[in-house]
Scaffold this active site. Sequence first.
Site, PDB file in Angstrom:
ATOM      1  N   ASN A   8       0.719  -1.443  -0.088  1.00  0.00           N
ATOM      2  CA  ASN A   8      -0.162   0.036  -0.119  1.00  0.00           C
ATOM      3  C   ASN A   8       0.904   1.296   0.071  1.00  0.00           C
ATOM      4  O   ASN A   8       1.709   1.404   0.998  1.00  0.00           O
ATOM      5  CB  ASN A   8      -1.034   0.019   1.349  1.00  0.00           C
ATOM      6  CG  ASN A   8      -1.664   1.195   1.162  1.00  0.00           C
ATOM      7  OD1 ASN A   8      -1.337   2.465   1.040  1.00  0.00           O
ATOM      8  ND2 ASN A   8      -3.052   1.030   1.676  1.00  0.00           N
ATOM      9  N   HIS A  11       0.949   6.265   1.851  1.00  0.00           N
ATOM     10  CA  HIS A  11       1.762   7.156   2.536  1.00  0.00           C
ATOM     11  C   HIS A  11       3.029   7.930   1.909  1.00  0.00           C
ATOM     12  O   HIS A  11       3.456   8.982   2.264  1.00  0.00           O
ATOM     13  CB  HIS A  11       2.395   6.732   3.839  1.00  0.00           C
ATOM     14  CG  HIS A  11       1.154   6.381   4.690  1.00  0.00           C
ATOM     15  ND1 HIS A  11       0.029   7.349   4.908  1.00  0.00           N
ATOM     16  CD2 HIS A  11       0.531   5.288   5.241  1.00  0.00           C
ATOM     17  CE1 HIS A  11      -0.974   6.747   5.581  1.00  0.00           C
ATOM     18  NE2 HIS A  11      -0.559   5.455   5.822  1.00  0.00           N
ATOM     19  N   HIS A  44      -5.345   3.452  -1.632  1.00  0.00           N
ATOM     20  CA  HIS A  44      -6.671   4.016  -0.902  1.00  0.00           C
ATOM     21  C   HIS A  44      -7.270   5.241  -1.273  1.00  0.00           C
ATOM     22  O   HIS A  44      -6.679   6.357  -0.979  1.00  0.00           O
ATOM     23  CB  HIS A  44      -6.612   3.779   0.658  1.00  0.00           C
ATOM     24  CG  HIS A  44      -7.844   3.723   1.358  1.00  0.00           C
ATOM     25  ND1 HIS A  44      -8.033   3.193   2.703  1.00  0.00           N
ATOM     26  CD2 HIS A  44      -9.230   4.082   1.018  1.00  0.00           C
ATOM     27  CE1 HIS A  44      -9.246   3.386   3.161  1.00  0.00           C
ATOM     28  NE2 HIS A  44      -9.917   4.094   2.007  1.00  0.00           N
ATOM     29  N   ARG A  46      -9.349   7.754  -0.872  1.00  0.00           N
ATOM     30  CA  ARG A  46     -10.526   8.630   0.308  1.00  0.00           C
ATOM     31  C   ARG A  46     -11.278   9.779  -0.274  1.00  0.00           C
ATOM     32  O   ARG A  46     -10.674  10.469  -1.109  1.00  0.00           O
ATOM     33  CB  ARG A  46      -9.812   8.884   1.562  1.00  0.00           C
ATOM     34  CG  ARG A  46      -9.277   7.764   2.236  1.00  0.00           C
ATOM     35  CD  ARG A  46      -8.687   8.190   3.620  1.00  0.00           C
ATOM     36  NE  ARG A  46      -8.348   7.065   4.427  1.00  0.00           N
ATOM     37  CZ  ARG A  46      -9.276   6.553   5.528  1.00  0.00           C
ATOM     38  NH1 ARG A  46     -10.400   7.250   5.640  1.00  0.00           N
ATOM     39  NH2 ARG A  46      -8.966   5.538   6.075  1.00  0.00           N
ATOM     40  N   ARG A  50      -6.852  12.816   0.875  1.00  0.00           N
ATOM     41  CA  ARG A  50      -5.697  13.604   1.668  1.00  0.00           C
ATOM     42  C   ARG A  50      -4.430  12.790   1.459  1.00  0.00           C
ATOM     43  O   ARG A  50      -3.470  13.350   1.899  1.00  0.00           O
ATOM     44  CB  ARG A  50      -6.171  13.224   3.018  1.00  0.00           C
ATOM     45  CG  ARG A  50      -6.368  11.885   3.740  1.00  0.00           C
ATOM     46  CD  ARG A  50      -6.230  11.934   5.190  1.00  0.00           C
ATOM     47  NE  ARG A  50      -6.088  10.650   5.723  1.00  0.00           N
ATOM     48  CZ  ARG A  50      -7.249   9.971   6.266  1.00  0.00           C
ATOM     49  NH1 ARG A  50      -8.264  10.598   6.872  1.00  0.00           N
ATOM     50  NH2 ARG A  50      -7.158   8.806   6.791  1.00  0.00           N
ATOM     51  N   GLU A  71      -8.495   0.462  -2.939  1.00  0.00           N
ATOM     52  CA  GLU A  71      -9.512   0.459  -1.720  1.00  0.00           C
ATOM     53  C   GLU A  71     -10.345   1.738  -1.984  1.00  0.00           C
ATOM     54  O   GLU A  71      -9.646   2.854  -2.278  1.00  0.00           O
ATOM     55  CB  GLU A  71      -8.695   0.451  -0.673  1.00  0.00           C
ATOM     56  CG  GLU A  71      -7.813  -0.793  -0.230  1.00  0.00           C
ATOM     57  CD  GLU A  71      -6.788  -0.755   0.924  1.00  0.00           C
ATOM     58  OE1 GLU A  71      -6.183  -1.723   1.225  1.00  0.00           O
ATOM     59  OE2 GLU A  71      -6.791   0.583   1.587  1.00  0.00           O
ATOM     60  N   THR A 101      -7.330   6.299  10.206  1.00  0.00           N
ATOM     61  CA  THR A 101      -7.161   5.079   9.219  1.00  0.00           C
ATOM     62  C   THR A 101      -8.245   4.284   9.435  1.00  0.00           C
ATOM     63  O   THR A 101      -9.251   4.620  10.370  1.00  0.00           O
ATOM     64  CB  THR A 101      -5.743   4.332   9.663  1.00  0.00           C
ATOM     65  OG1 THR A 101      -5.871   3.196   8.489  1.00  0.00           O
ATOM     66  CG2 THR A 101      -5.894   3.664  11.017  1.00  0.00           C
ATOM     67  N   THR A 102      -8.465   3.319   8.445  1.00  0.00           N
ATOM     68  CA  THR A 102      -9.655   2.595   8.483  1.00  0.00           C
ATOM     69  C   THR A 102      -9.859   1.690  10.034  1.00  0.00           C
ATOM     70  O   THR A 102      -9.038   1.163  10.573  1.00  0.00           O
ATOM     71  CB  THR A 102      -9.588   1.464   7.353  1.00  0.00           C
ATOM     72  OG1 THR A 102      -9.333   2.273   6.014  1.00  0.00           O
ATOM     73  CG2 THR A 102     -11.148   0.821   7.332  1.00  0.00           C
ATOM     74  N   GLU A 153     -10.996  -9.621   2.323  1.00  0.00           N
ATOM     75  CA  GLU A 153      -9.810  -9.282   3.144  1.00  0.00           C
ATOM     76  C   GLU A 153     -10.191  -9.046   4.840  1.00  0.00           C
ATOM     77  O   GLU A 153     -10.890  -8.399   4.960  1.00  0.00           O
ATOM     78  CB  GLU A 153      -9.131  -7.954   2.474  1.00  0.00           C
ATOM     79  CG  GLU A 153      -8.109  -7.412   3.501  1.00  0.00           C
ATOM     80  CD  GLU A 153      -7.152  -6.247   2.974  1.00  0.00           C
ATOM     81  OE1 GLU A 153      -7.565  -6.079   1.442  1.00  0.00           O
ATOM     82  OE2 GLU A 153      -6.488  -5.393   3.663  1.00  0.00           O
ATOM     83  N   HIS A 193      -3.830  -4.519   7.332  1.00  0.00           N
ATOM     84  CA  HIS A 193      -4.192  -3.649   8.360  1.00  0.00           C
ATOM     85  C   HIS A 193      -3.123  -3.824   9.682  1.00  0.00           C
ATOM     86  O   HIS A 193      -3.480  -4.710  10.508  1.00  0.00           O
ATOM     87  CB  HIS A 193      -5.773  -3.362   8.616  1.00  0.00           C
ATOM     88  CG  HIS A 193      -5.902  -2.063   9.116  1.00  0.00           C
ATOM     89  ND1 HIS A 193      -5.034  -1.069  10.217  1.00  0.00           N
ATOM     90  CD2 HIS A 193      -6.712  -0.785   8.488  1.00  0.00           C
ATOM     91  CE1 HIS A 193      -5.543   0.113  10.077  1.00  0.00           C
ATOM     92  NE2 HIS A 193      -6.373   0.239   9.137  1.00  0.00           N
TER      93      HIS A 193
HETATM   94  N1  PXP Z   1      -5.912  -3.080   4.092  1.00  0.00           N
HETATM   95  C1  PXP Z   1      -6.965  -2.214   3.977  1.00  0.00           C
HETATM   96  C2  PXP Z   1      -8.442  -2.709   3.698  1.00  0.00           C
HETATM   97  C3  PXP Z   1      -6.661  -0.777   4.554  1.00  0.00           C
HETATM   98  O1  PXP Z   1      -7.824   0.084   4.585  1.00  0.00           O
HETATM   99  C4  PXP Z   1      -5.331  -0.539   4.894  1.00  0.00           C
HETATM  100  C5  PXP Z   1      -4.884   0.991   5.221  1.00  0.00           C
HETATM  101  O2  PXP Z   1      -5.310   1.894   4.214  1.00  0.00           O
HETATM  102  C6  PXP Z   1      -4.585  -1.594   4.721  1.00  0.00           C
HETATM  103  C7  PXP Z   1      -4.703  -2.895   4.366  1.00  0.00           C
HETATM  104  C8  PXP Z   1      -3.002  -1.499   5.071  1.00  0.00           C
HETATM  105  O3  PXP Z   1      -2.907  -1.092   6.546  1.00  0.00           O
HETATM  106  P1  PXP Z   1      -1.318  -0.439   6.923  1.00  0.00           P
HETATM  107  O4  PXP Z   1      -1.156   0.726   6.327  1.00  0.00           O
HETATM  108  O5  PXP Z   1      -1.574  -0.379   8.632  1.00  0.00           O
HETATM  109  O6  PXP Z   1      -0.415  -1.821   6.599  1.00  0.00           O
END
Ligand code: PXP
Length: 238
Positions: A8, A11, A44, A46, A50, A71, A101-102, A153, A193
């Site tokens: 992911n 960031h 992701h 949003r 952001r 996502e 975060t989610t 997931e 996550h």
């Molecule tokens: N999976 C999902 C569905 C998420 O929303 C996120 C965070 O955006 C992640 C995985 C990745 O999480 P992390 O950044 O904590 O590894």
Amino acid sequence: MKIRLGVNIDHVATLRQARRAPYPDPIDAAAICLSAGADYIVAHWRKDQRHIQAKDIADLCKYFPKKIHLECSYTPEAEKLALKCKPHCVCIVPEQPGEVTTLGGLKFTPEVQQKVRLMVDKLHKKGILVSLFISPIADDVRIAARLGADIVELCTRDYSEATSAKKAQKLLQDLTLSALLAKELGLDVHAGHGLDYLNVLAVADIGAFSVMNIGFAIITRALFAGLPQAVEEMKDIL
Ligand code: PXP
């Protein structure tokens, strides 16, 4: 079974947006992650944009077809973006305004189920795989299967934040039971996550997950080790 890694890259965009600068570019990050061994790129989108912008999703899908897991929530804006950009897979996640975060998996109220079902059908008509981000709860696994998901997931947030070994063990058991049920129902099973270089192995060892989606731990490790090494280290663990 070898577990695939989805990195992911949100960031990278967080850093770019901090200065509204043209760099660091998530496209460059995706290219580096893929050449270092990542199997997918996760981004992701949003509503508040952001970090990842709509243009990032369009570019990622253009340059890395078959590699992008988008996502997003089940809102009309997100659905429109997904149908336009056609990523390989869309993971539908809940989104609360203002959350850092989610916070967890989809809460399947009748209204949410109806919205998700309609979105799943539209995505399938465009040939897009659909994943639903859910908590490791048997009823939610069954609902996800009924709604037509290809993938679930399972949310590992609670496990990753467990404050004792006993709690972590119980949460690993929940993940195991839900993952096995999902497989029995014909679903592909991903996890994500809060996973990091220390806590990921116990989830991988369950043996039922085909993909781990990991962001924060890899991108922050990359600040000190470099992105290729951060990805390679996680691949080695998996
Ligand atoms: N999976 C999902 C569905 C998420 O929303 C996120 C965070 O955006 C992640 C995985 C990745 O999480 P992390 O950044 O904590 O590894």
